[in-house]
Design an enzyme around this catalytic site. Structure first.
Site: not given
Ligand code: CO
Length: 208
Positions: A41, A43, A45, A97, A100
């Site tokens: 992803c 993302d 993080r 994750h 998400c």
């Molecule tokens: Co995500």
């Protein structure tokens, strides 16, 4: 972190690398032969290399919203084809994750414009597994389970590609489904059974 800081960090990083190995960048420039393709992803993080303790040259990386493998996505399909057929990676990792935002958005009723067709692919995963998901009362548990099922379905989408089927037969390429738990930092292996999935879907999806 600001832009100036990034360039300062870069200078320090170069110095640190060269202090250990003065040919570090010369060697990097010679080419790559990563063992892993990582599909994760976008993302901020979920930092693939950092959580895996990997170095430059170790992992070929593709990231998008909610780690999707959509068969009309020229970008993802090119990444898979190139890394499997040219770079000869031996492992493909699909890593989702918990928490998400993409998966969360797909669980809600909202018109998100251009994101609608993308998130539709996650809604399709929900529909495929709605009996199991509708049986989970706790919203957070349901959300986490959809993250896991989405990883599983994207692994299946990877296995549906001709390059992957060929590489599995010819050199035993493997596909792994993982989830990164943002709350603990832990990587969880969903233990995707490549051969079992293959046997279940090959009647319809066999290409090679
Ligand atoms: Co995500």
């Amino acid at each position: 972190m600001n832009i100036e800081k990034i360039f300062q960090n870069n200078k320090k990083w170069i110095a640190d690398k060269l202090a250990v190995d003065e040919n570090y960048f010369e060697d990097l420039a010679k080419g790559q032969s990563p063992e892993f393709l990582y599909i994760g992803c976008s993302d901020s993080r979920v930092s693939a290399e950092e959580m895996m303790g990997a170095n430059p040259g170790d992992i070929f990386v593709h990231r998008n919203i909610a780690n999707m493998v959509v068969n009309t996505d020229l970008s993802a399909m090119s990444v898979i084809s190139y890394s499997v057929s040219q770079l000869k990676v031996n492992h493909i990792i699909v890593c989702g994750h918990y928490y998400c935002g993409g998966v969360k958005a797909a669980m809600q009723s909202a018109d998100l414009g251009i994101l609608n067709p993308w998130l539709r692919n996650i809604r399709d995963v929900y529909r495929l597994h709605h009996h199991e998901l509708d049986g989970i009362d706790d919203e957070e548990a349901k959300y986490k389970r959809l993250v896991e099922l989405n990883v599983q379905e994207q692994c299946i989408n990877v296995i549906k590609t001709a390059d992957v089927q060929r590489a599995n037969r010819e050199r035993g390429l493997r596909v792994h489904g993982w989830v990164f738990d943002v709350k603990t930092g832990k990587l969880i292996d969903l233990k995707i059974d490549f051969q079992k999935i293959l046997s279940q879907i090959m009647e319809i999806y066999r290409l090679t």
